[in-house]
Design a protein around this motif. Structure first.
Motif: not given
Length: 175
Positions: A136, A139, A144, A147
């Motif tokens: 991530i 991202w 990020g 998540v």
């Protein structure tokens, strides 16, 4: 491991006082069942128009919990409560940290909760940084982090903290 169950019911309008008195009586008589380790009554805040009442009950183990809910005493209470309430009772099994905040016994001191939480969060964050982090990293920062934190919370709630609280149970409950 003790088992914590919260049962709430929505009381019919105008039946709040009668239900609260009946609940208080049931709460007191329910200690006659050997496996009940503690119980406390859950009531709406004074002055609110909420009509949700309940009991948080702690059992020694699953067998005692099941025996209690199959007992004639509980079945008689359930029939009486149905006359004063709307809909079905809501049963919630409380786990780990969730149970501490509604425990009928004294919860552990905050410093012990902080240590237990640290022992859960630290390894989860380390492992996720090593495994999920590289995936991530490219991202968008907010996505990020969302998540990553969702994974931390999910792992802590359903995997890690129930294990940590089980392993540290004696230490957490020691006075």
């Amino acid at each position: 491991m003790p088992i914590h169950i919260a049962i709430t019911r929505r009381v019919r309008p105008g039946c709040e006082t009668e239900f609260q008195q009946a609940l208080r009586e049931f709460l007191q008589t329910s200690f006659a069942h050997g496996g009940v380790q503690g119980a406390s009554m859950l009531t709406p805040l004074p002055g609110s128009d909420a009509r949700e009442f309940g009991i948080l009950r702690t059992f020694a183990n699953e067998a005692e919990r099941d025996a209690f809910y199959e007992s004639p005493m509980f079945k008689a209470w359930d029939e009486r409560a149905r006359l004063l309430t709307e809909g079905e009772a809501v049963y919630r099994h409380l786990h780990g940290l969730e149970a501490w905040f509604r425990s009928p016994r004294n919860p552990p001191p905050r410093w012990k909760m902080a240590v237990a939480t640290f022992l859960g969060v630290f390894p989860v964050a380390m492992v996720l940084n090593l495994t999920l982090g590289p995936v991530i990293r490219s991202w968008h920062f907010v996505l990020g982090n969302a998540v990553f934190n969702a994974c931390v919370v999910a792992l802590l709630t359903w995997v890690v903290m129930p294990l940590v609280t089980r392993v540290l149970h004696r230490w957490l409950q020691a006075s």
